[in-house]
Each structure stands twice: as C-alpha cells, then as structure tokens.
Design an enzyme around this catalytic site. Sequence first.
Site, PDB file in Angstrom:
ATOM      1  N   ASN A 152       0.785  -1.238   0.000  1.00 46.81           N
ATOM      2  CA  ASN A 152       0.000   0.000   0.000  1.00 46.81           C
ATOM      3  C   ASN A 152       0.818   1.290   0.000  1.00 46.81           C
ATOM      4  O   ASN A 152       0.332   2.317  -0.441  1.00 46.81           O
ATOM      5  CB  ASN A 152      -1.027  -0.010   1.146  1.00 46.81           C
ATOM      6  CG  ASN A 152      -0.396  -0.006   2.509  1.00 46.81           C
ATOM      7  OD1 ASN A 152       0.742  -0.441   2.670  1.00 46.81           O
ATOM      8  ND2 ASN A 152      -1.115   0.475   3.496  1.00 46.81           N
ATOM      9  N   TYR A 153       2.047   1.225   0.505  1.00 49.97           N
ATOM     10  CA  TYR A 153       2.957   2.380   0.401  1.00 49.97           C
ATOM     11  C   TYR A 153       4.300   1.814  -0.073  1.00 49.97           C
ATOM     12  O   TYR A 153       5.243   1.726   0.715  1.00 49.97           O
ATOM     13  CB  TYR A 153       3.155   3.061   1.753  1.00 49.97           C
ATOM     14  CG  TYR A 153       2.039   3.972   2.207  1.00 49.97           C
ATOM     15  CD1 TYR A 153       2.130   5.354   2.028  1.00 49.97           C
ATOM     16  CD2 TYR A 153       0.917   3.475   2.831  1.00 49.97           C
ATOM     17  CE1 TYR A 153       1.119   6.200   2.468  1.00 49.97           C
ATOM     18  CE2 TYR A 153      -0.105   4.306   3.268  1.00 49.97           C
ATOM     19  CZ  TYR A 153       0.003   5.669   3.080  1.00 49.97           C
ATOM     20  OH  TYR A 153      -1.010   6.505   3.518  1.00 49.97           O
ATOM     21  N   LYS A 192      12.740  -7.101   0.504  1.00 51.26           N
ATOM     22  CA  LYS A 192      11.722  -7.915  -0.197  1.00 51.26           C
ATOM     23  C   LYS A 192      10.457  -7.067  -0.298  1.00 51.26           C
ATOM     24  O   LYS A 192       9.716  -6.897   0.674  1.00 51.26           O
ATOM     25  CB  LYS A 192      11.487  -9.215   0.599  1.00 51.26           C
ATOM     26  CG  LYS A 192      10.112  -9.846   0.463  1.00 51.26           C
ATOM     27  CD  LYS A 192       9.921 -10.598  -0.844  1.00 51.26           C
ATOM     28  CE  LYS A 192       8.491 -11.133  -0.982  1.00 51.26           C
ATOM     29  NZ  LYS A 192       7.605 -10.214  -1.712  1.00 51.26           N
ATOM     30  N   GLU A 196       4.956  -4.084  11.952  1.00 46.97           N
ATOM     31  CA  GLU A 196       3.757  -3.235  11.873  1.00 46.97           C
ATOM     32  C   GLU A 196       2.711  -4.080  11.177  1.00 46.97           C
ATOM     33  O   GLU A 196       2.877  -4.442  10.012  1.00 46.97           O
ATOM     34  CB  GLU A 196       4.000  -2.018  10.994  1.00 46.97           C
ATOM     35  CG  GLU A 196       5.201  -1.184  11.341  1.00 46.97           C
ATOM     36  CD  GLU A 196       5.425  -0.068  10.322  1.00 46.97           C
ATOM     37  OE1 GLU A 196       6.042   0.922  10.706  1.00 46.97           O
ATOM     38  OE2 GLU A 196       5.006  -0.192   9.158  1.00 46.97           O
ATOM     39  N   CYS A 226      -3.184   0.906   6.969  1.00 43.03           N
ATOM     40  CA  CYS A 226      -3.279   0.261   8.279  1.00 43.03           C
ATOM     41  C   CYS A 226      -3.968   1.182   9.270  1.00 43.03           C
ATOM     42  O   CYS A 226      -4.676   0.726  10.162  1.00 43.03           O
ATOM     43  CB  CYS A 226      -1.897  -0.113   8.775  1.00 43.03           C
ATOM     44  SG  CYS A 226      -0.808   1.286   8.917  1.00 43.03           S
ATOM     45  N   GLU A 260     -10.554  -6.636   9.809  1.00 37.60           N
ATOM     46  CA  GLU A 260      -9.960  -5.500   9.093  1.00 37.60           C
ATOM     47  C   GLU A 260     -10.293  -5.635   7.612  1.00 37.60           C
ATOM     48  O   GLU A 260      -9.783  -6.543   6.956  1.00 37.60           O
ATOM     49  CB  GLU A 260      -8.431  -5.531   9.269  1.00 37.60           C
ATOM     50  CG  GLU A 260      -7.754  -4.390   8.549  1.00 37.60           C
ATOM     51  CD  GLU A 260      -6.227  -4.509   8.520  1.00 37.60           C
ATOM     52  OE1 GLU A 260      -5.713  -5.615   8.271  1.00 37.60           O
ATOM     53  OE2 GLU A 260      -5.562  -3.481   8.726  1.00 37.60           O
TER      54      GLU A 260
END
Length: 477
Positions: A154-155, A177, A250, A284, A378
Amino acid sequence: MMNNKLEEDLSHMEDKHEYIQIKSPLEDTVIGMVHALTQKEVDTAIQLAKEAFRSWRDVPLNERAEILYKAANVLLEHMDEFTVLLMKEVGKDRKSANSEITRTADFIRFTADTAKSIHGESIQGDNFSGFNKEKFAVVTREPIGVVLAISPFNYPINLATSKIAPALIAGNTVIFKPATTGSLCGIKLVEIFKEAGLPEGVLNIVTGRGNEIGDYIVTHPDINFINFTGSTEVGLNISKKAHMVPLLMELGGKDAAIVLKDADLVFAAKNIIAGAFSYSGQRCTAVKRILVVNEVADLLISHLKEEIQKLQTGNPLEKQVDVVPLINTKAADYVWELIEDAKAKGARLIYGGKREGNLIYPTLFDYVTTEMRVAWEEPFGPVLPILRVNSVDEAIELANQSEYGLQSSVFTENLSDAFHVASKLEVGTVQINNKTERGPDHFPFLGVKKSGIGTQGIRYSIEAMTRIKATVINLSH
Ligand code: NAP
Ligand code: G3P
C-alpha cells in the site's frame, strides 16, 4: 540482478529465470515483469549484504548521511516517473502518489539529520552503591548486521524507505523484499539509492512471491534482523519461524473513532470520512469502525452522509479520486463478503454497498452489532461500520475487545474526558480530535496486541536496528 522495463524483461524471457507478471489494479494489463528469485539467488544476495556489512559499518556517519541526502534529492528528481508508476502499479490517486514521494524524501533527510544527533553516553560506576569513579562504561550504538526489510503493497515507496533508510544510516546492510504488487516501485527505489552513491551489496532487492520465498528468507541464518510491515497473518507466521532474530513488526489494525456527546460533530464527520476512505481504506491506520454514544448518533450520521457523498470514486488515471479499485479481486471479494454478512445480519445500509469489478463504492453501515464480522475484521477496503453505544465505558470496552491495538481517535471538546479515554485504550497511539494516521514520521508509531512488535518512527527505528555496546573502563587496573 533484475530490471523493471517491460520491453527489456520480455527480451530476456528466453533465459532460465522465472518471471512474475505485475498487473495494474486499474486496468487488466501487464505493466511489468519481475524475477521470481531462486533460493540460490537469494543466498547470493544475502552473501553480498553480509560481505558489504564489513565495510559499510565503518563508513563514517557523515558520509552515510551524504548518500541519504543525495538519495532524497534524486528521488524528487524522479517524481513524475514515480507518480505514474505508483498510480499504475498500486492504483493510487495522483495526489496521494505525489505526497508519498515528497513524504519519503523528507523521511530520508530527517533520518540522516536524526542519526547525527544520536550520541552514545558514558555512565559513572559510582552511581551504584559499592562502586567508585574509577570504573565507567562507554556506551555506543552498533549496527546489527543484515536487516531483512519486507514491505506491503500500500505504500511501496514510503514503507520500504521507512525500513531501509534507518537501517542504512545505522550501518546495517539490507535485503529488501517488496510486496510483489509494488515491486516495480521497489526496484526503482533501489536504483535511486544506487544513483546516490550507495556501494554495491549494501542494499539488495529480492523479488518473488512471499508464499514461495518468504519462509526461506526469514529463516536464513545470515539474516540478523527482520523489519516487517504487512498483515497480522503473515507477521504471526514470521514470528513463529524466526529463531532468536529480533523483530520489528507493523501489522493489521481495526482503529476506532470514538465520538463523545460533546464532540464537534461536523468536524468529526469530515475527519472520519477522510480517515476511513482515502485510498479506499487500504491503510493500516484507516478509521475502521465508529463507536458513537447514542445521544449524538443520529446527528453524526447525518453529517457522515453529507461527507461520504462528496467522495470521488473511480479510476485515478482518469480523474482525481478518493476511492479507487482495490488492489486485486481477492481483496475486493473479501470486502464484499463483509458487506454481505453485515446486510444479512441486519445492519442498516446508510450509503454505498455497490460494486463494479474490484471497485467497491464507499459503504457506511449503521446499527452494526458485535455478531457481525465487519465489527471486528480488518476490511482493508472502503466499508465503515457504526456501532452505537450507551456510554463512554461501553465504547472503551468495545474498542479494547479488538484483537488489534494500532490507533484510536477520540472526538470530544473536553480534554479531561479525552485523556481519561486515551488512558484506557489498549493501542499504540490515541489521536485526540483527529483521524487515526501515522505522520509525522518522527513520532513513535507502534501497535500493541496483534498490531505489532516494537516501535517505528525515525529515531525509534534507528534505535531498534542498532544494539547497545558497553565498553567498561577500569582506571584502577
Ligand atoms: P501481506 O499480504 O501480509 O504482505 C506483506 C509482505 O509480506 C509482502 O511483501 C508479501 O510478499 C510478504 N509475504 C507474504 N507471505 C510471506 C511469507 N510467508 N514470509 C515472508 N513474507 C511474506 O500484506 P499486504 O496485503 O501487502 O498489506 C496489507 C496488510 O498490511 C494489512 O493487514 C495492513 O493492515 C498491513 N499494514 C500494516 C501497516 C502498519 O504500519 N501497521 C502498514 C501498512 C500495511 P508478496 O506480496 O509477494 O506476497
Ligand atoms: O498503512 C500505512 C501506514 O504507514 C499509514 O500511514 O500516513 O496513511 O496514516 P498514513
């Protein structure tokens, strides 16, 4: 070792490597190819990193910092290319793509600045009873060795750099990776560091599917530290397999926005909608549930409805949008399942609930109950559940019942109520009168429970990826 230009990749298709096609989430087109590295190639990369560590650790800090400052500038010089790539590869809108790049350049510079101000210390022996001044310890920070940096889709630039830059400035070498969808961005990012003068072997990218090479890399005996961002499921798997290797993780979240009866409801609604739906909630730290006290629930919902209607939805290559197609069909199917489950169990659909391919329209549900999956899972997508509560204590209890503990927001005009709620919440960060979010990047960023291990944030990341060494001087000898 590999390249990111489709034509070049295609021209190498005759060689013995296996390739992975990278498809854009926006159009069903192949936008690039990356190597699926073999275990032998992974070994070579790790060996290179291990050898490079011997010299990189001794490069003076100010020289390492110079390379980082240069990397920040080179990155900005390539802003347009990165913007287009971020849009095509992970479906970001132009504004978010631009801000990811600018933020990353700032992150790199701040990392170099911060490292220069981290000093060791000396501790006098006579602070402790029975010892005198003739014994003291010189405490320094040492790099750990080869850091494995695993980043999510996502980033692809920012969350990769938030591992790589602090690791490098501390004198570590890196095996990077990237997420497979995001690895074209990852390859370009590594080129930026090389163009800035990073010596050979100091930063090495390994591409390939996590479920194929992941276990091999995380259990490799020459990996000395694992810095991972991604799902709780993969994080748990890594933590079970990594033997005696320090971890920084994270992971997922289910951030709650708690709205108390004296909150500025217009402001809260604006904030919550922006926090929940930007980049389709694929963050997140997206707001992932609302816990609102009954007295103000109806009014808050009317403001939320007003705000959600303003969101622009569609293909970011065509116009500036907030809600984009999800990263792949599996992700969209999952979000859709949560929507169907909520509908079937009696949640009231306030807005959205529509799907076109992998584009899910921003969806808001009221009267969500604790039996519904969307109350706990989530989504990593644009669906926001509202749970009405009778009291502040019930909000705190529901917030803490989550298996996750990344962040929470509290909206209230009463600072002492805000502090009371904040003190009870089992999360890494509480935002008072703001949406949940990570920045600024020098703040500590951490998750408790299944949201992570350890603390990120520029200074904290440098500290995590170094170890203390004490050299004890004994003058009386
Ligand atoms: P993911 O599926 O867990 O993948 C993350 C990374 O792990 C990718 O590079 C992936 O590679 C790799 N991977 C997969 N299986 C692996 C294995 N067995 N061993 C080692 N590595 C493996 O997560 P994602 O879909 O990219 O990102 C979304 C998730 O990340 C969400 O849950 C979100 O909450 C979390 N996230 C958390 C934070 C935070 O700061 N707390 C920030 C961003 C995202 P492949 O792509 O090749 O599978
Ligand atoms: O999910 C990525 C995480 O780093 C969030 O950052 O700035 O979107 O809150 P931000």
